[in-house]
Design a protein around this motif. Structure first.
Motif, PDB file in Angstrom:
ATOM      1  N   UNK A 119       0.840  -1.205   0.000  1.00  0.00           N
ATOM      2  CA  UNK A 119       0.000   0.000   0.000  1.00  0.00           C
ATOM      3  C   UNK A 119       0.870   1.249   0.000  1.00  0.00           C
ATOM      4  N   UNK A 120       0.876   1.942  -1.127  1.00  0.00           N
ATOM      5  CA  UNK A 120       1.524   3.239  -1.188  1.00  0.00           C
ATOM      6  C   UNK A 120       3.027   3.218  -1.054  1.00  0.00           C
ATOM      7  N   UNK A 121       3.677   2.228  -1.653  1.00  0.00           N
ATOM      8  CA  UNK A 121       5.139   2.155  -1.575  1.00  0.00           C
ATOM      9  C   UNK A 121       5.795   2.754  -2.809  1.00  0.00           C
ATOM     10  N   UNK A 122       5.350   2.352  -3.991  1.00  0.00           N
ATOM     11  CA  UNK A 122       6.037   2.772  -5.216  1.00  0.00           C
ATOM     12  C   UNK A 122       6.008   4.280  -5.411  1.00  0.00           C
ATOM     13  N   UNK A 123       4.881   4.922  -5.126  1.00  0.00           N
ATOM     14  CA  UNK A 123       4.783   6.349  -5.431  1.00  0.00           C
ATOM     15  C   UNK A 123       5.622   7.200  -4.488  1.00  0.00           C
ATOM     16  N   UNK A 124       6.118   6.608  -3.412  1.00  0.00           N
ATOM     17  CA  UNK A 124       6.974   7.342  -2.484  1.00  0.00           C
ATOM     18  C   UNK A 124       8.443   6.965  -2.634  1.00  0.00           C
ATOM     19  N   UNK A 125       8.732   6.047  -3.565  1.00  0.00           N
ATOM     20  CA  UNK A 125      10.119   5.631  -3.797  1.00  0.00           C
ATOM     21  C   UNK A 125      10.857   6.647  -4.670  1.00  0.00           C
ATOM     22  N   UNK A 126      12.171   6.618  -4.543  1.00  0.00           N
ATOM     23  CA  UNK A 126      12.993   7.308  -5.538  1.00  0.00           C
ATOM     24  C   UNK A 126      12.765   6.627  -6.886  1.00  0.00           C
ATOM     25  N   UNK A 127      12.809   7.396  -7.955  1.00  0.00           N
ATOM     26  CA  UNK A 127      12.547   6.850  -9.284  1.00  0.00           C
ATOM     27  C   UNK A 127      13.456   5.671  -9.611  1.00  0.00           C
ATOM     28  N   UNK A 128      14.718   5.745  -9.195  1.00  0.00           N
ATOM     29  CA  UNK A 128      15.681   4.692  -9.508  1.00  0.00           C
ATOM     30  C   UNK A 128      15.385   3.388  -8.786  1.00  0.00           C
ATOM     31  N   UNK A 129      14.551   3.440  -7.745  1.00  0.00           N
ATOM     32  CA  UNK A 129      14.297   2.249  -6.933  1.00  0.00           C
ATOM     33  C   UNK A 129      12.994   1.533  -7.278  1.00  0.00           C
ATOM     34  N   UNK A 130      12.123   2.170  -8.040  1.00  0.00           N
ATOM     35  CA  UNK A 130      10.783   1.618  -8.229  1.00  0.00           C
ATOM     36  C   UNK A 130      10.789   0.271  -8.936  1.00  0.00           C
ATOM     37  N   UNK A 131      11.590   0.142  -9.993  1.00  0.00           N
ATOM     38  CA  UNK A 131      11.620  -1.131 -10.715  1.00  0.00           C
ATOM     39  C   UNK A 131      12.142  -2.238  -9.802  1.00  0.00           C
ATOM     40  N   UNK A 132      13.109  -1.922  -8.946  1.00  0.00           N
ATOM     41  CA  UNK A 132      13.638  -2.933  -8.032  1.00  0.00           C
ATOM     42  C   UNK A 132      12.575  -3.407  -7.044  1.00  0.00           C
ATOM     43  N   UNK A 133      11.713  -2.488  -6.617  1.00  0.00           N
ATOM     44  CA  UNK A 133      10.623  -2.876  -5.720  1.00  0.00           C
ATOM     45  C   UNK A 133       9.646  -3.792  -6.454  1.00  0.00           C
ATOM     46  N   UNK A 134       9.337  -3.485  -7.709  1.00  0.00           N
ATOM     47  CA  UNK A 134       8.472  -4.360  -8.503  1.00  0.00           C
ATOM     48  C   UNK A 134       9.108  -5.739  -8.655  1.00  0.00           C
ATOM     49  N   UNK A 135      10.419  -5.786  -8.874  1.00  0.00           N
ATOM     50  CA  UNK A 135      11.119  -7.066  -8.969  1.00  0.00           C
ATOM     51  C   UNK A 135      11.032  -7.836  -7.650  1.00  0.00           C
ATOM     52  N   UNK A 136      11.131  -7.115  -6.538  1.00  0.00           N
ATOM     53  CA  UNK A 136      11.035  -7.772  -5.228  1.00  0.00           C
ATOM     54  C   UNK A 136       9.666  -8.409  -5.041  1.00  0.00           C
ATOM     55  N   UNK A 137       8.621  -7.724  -5.473  1.00  0.00           N
ATOM     56  CA  UNK A 137       7.273  -8.275  -5.370  1.00  0.00           C
ATOM     57  C   UNK A 137       7.163  -9.541  -6.216  1.00  0.00           C
ATOM     58  N   UNK A 138       7.787  -9.530  -7.387  1.00  0.00           N
ATOM     59  CA  UNK A 138       7.779 -10.722  -8.240  1.00  0.00           C
ATOM     60  C   UNK A 138       8.489 -11.888  -7.562  1.00  0.00           C
ATOM     61  N   UNK A 139       9.597 -11.615  -6.893  1.00  0.00           N
ATOM     62  CA  UNK A 139      10.325 -12.674  -6.187  1.00  0.00           C
ATOM     63  C   UNK A 139       9.482 -13.230  -5.041  1.00  0.00           C
ATOM     64  N   UNK A 140       8.865 -12.354  -4.254  1.00  0.00           N
ATOM     65  CA  UNK A 140       8.112 -12.798  -3.082  1.00  0.00           C
ATOM     66  C   UNK A 140       6.868 -13.590  -3.466  1.00  0.00           C
ATOM     67  N   UNK A 141       6.177 -13.188  -4.532  1.00  0.00           N
ATOM     68  CA  UNK A 141       4.991 -13.937  -4.939  1.00  0.00           C
ATOM     69  C   UNK A 141       5.369 -15.267  -5.576  1.00  0.00           C
ATOM     70  N   UNK A 142       6.518 -15.307  -6.228  1.00  0.00           N
ATOM     71  CA  UNK A 142       6.947 -16.549  -6.856  1.00  0.00           C
ATOM     72  C   UNK A 142       5.959 -17.016  -7.913  1.00  0.00           C
ATOM     73  N   UNK A 143       5.791 -18.333  -8.010  1.00  0.00           N
ATOM     74  CA  UNK A 143       4.932 -18.899  -9.043  1.00  0.00           C
ATOM     75  C   UNK A 143       3.469 -18.931  -8.644  1.00  0.00           C
ATOM     76  N   UNK A 144       3.177 -18.953  -7.331  1.00  0.00           N
ATOM     77  CA  UNK A 144       1.804 -19.224  -6.905  1.00  0.00           C
ATOM     78  C   UNK A 144       1.144 -18.091  -6.123  1.00  0.00           C
TER      79      UNK A 144
END
Length: 244
Positions: A125-150
């Motif tokens: 909730x409300x993480x990406x829009x408060x990130x530095x621009x350079x960090x946003x894609x890394x946060x999206x990647x982290x979400x992909x890692x945590x959700x995994x396949x299922x």
């Protein structure tokens, strides 16, 4: 890679000065107005509700505790700020959830957490829009890692339409409302990412968009006329395409 030092210092400074009490922070609304409304859209789209639940960017843990009541197997709140994590633990004397520090742009730390938890459902909730621009894609990647396949993730962010509302609040004759002042004072500038950019970040991270919609982000602050401040926000449910 790790989150920018300025961003880390801004959030730690913010939480060190924030009162350690429910509702004292601009976005710390009671769960009935936040996580409960979000779960109405998220829960029906979770394929594996028995998976651990992760609240990424948990702050002082208000929403995490609500999630833990509904997903009691293992709910973990994660935040960049050690002070926020300490507040979250203090406000959870019954230990409904686990809380830990995590830099979501530290891929090794994120992968280690995934190894420990396995695939998870993730609330953001409300993480990406408060990130530095350079960090946003890394946060999206982290979400992909945590959700995994299922796992699935529910991501809610301020809509780009929220920025002029925030700027209007800041430009009022008395300046920003009291609970918004510390946000700007620490150099945290919300509403700095467009709606299309949020979608593009998750697609670039290999995640599919299963559902999306709009909801108001209800804050703990009120205007001078006594009206509660609400900000436009957008939500997404994302996950690996094969999980659907």
């Amino acid at each position: 890679m790790s989150v920018t030092n300025r961003y880390r210092e801004a959030w730690e400074g913010f939480w060190r000065e924030a009162p350690n009490e429910p509702g004292a922070v601009f976005w710390d609304s009671e769960p009935a107005l936040t996580a409960a409304r979000h779960l109405a859209h998220f829960a029906p789209r979770i394929d594996r509700p028995e998976l651990p639940m992760v609240d990424l960017g948990c702050g002082n843990g208000t929403q995490t505790r609500y999630l833990a009541e509904r997903y009691p197997k293992m709910t973990t709140g994660l935040d960049l700020s050690p002070t926020a994590v300490a507040y979250a633990r203090h406000q959870d004397p019954e230990c409904q959830a686990e809380f830990a520090e995590l830099d979501a742009t530290d891929l090794r730390a994120v992968e280690e957490l995934h190894t420990r938890l396995g695939d998870a459902n993730v609330y953001v909730r409300g993480v990406l829009h408060q990130c530095e621009a350079a960090d946003r894609r890394s946060v999206a990647d982290a979400i992909a890692v945590l959700t995994g396949a299922e796992g699935r993730a529910f991501v809610v962010e301020l809509a780009e339409a929220a920025k002029p509302v925030l700027m209007g609040l800041a430009a009022g004759p008395a300046g920003p409302p009291p609970k918004l002042r510390p946000v700007f004072a620490h150099g945290i500038v919300p509403g700095e990412v467009t709606d299309d950019a949020v979608v593009a970040m998750f697609k670039s991270a290999g995640l599919a968009i299963f559902a999306e919609g709009e909801l108001p982000l209800i804050t703990t602050e009120f205007t001078g006329t006594g009206r509660r401040i609400e900000l436009p926000s957008r939500w997404l449910v994302v996950g690996r395409a094969q999980s659907g």
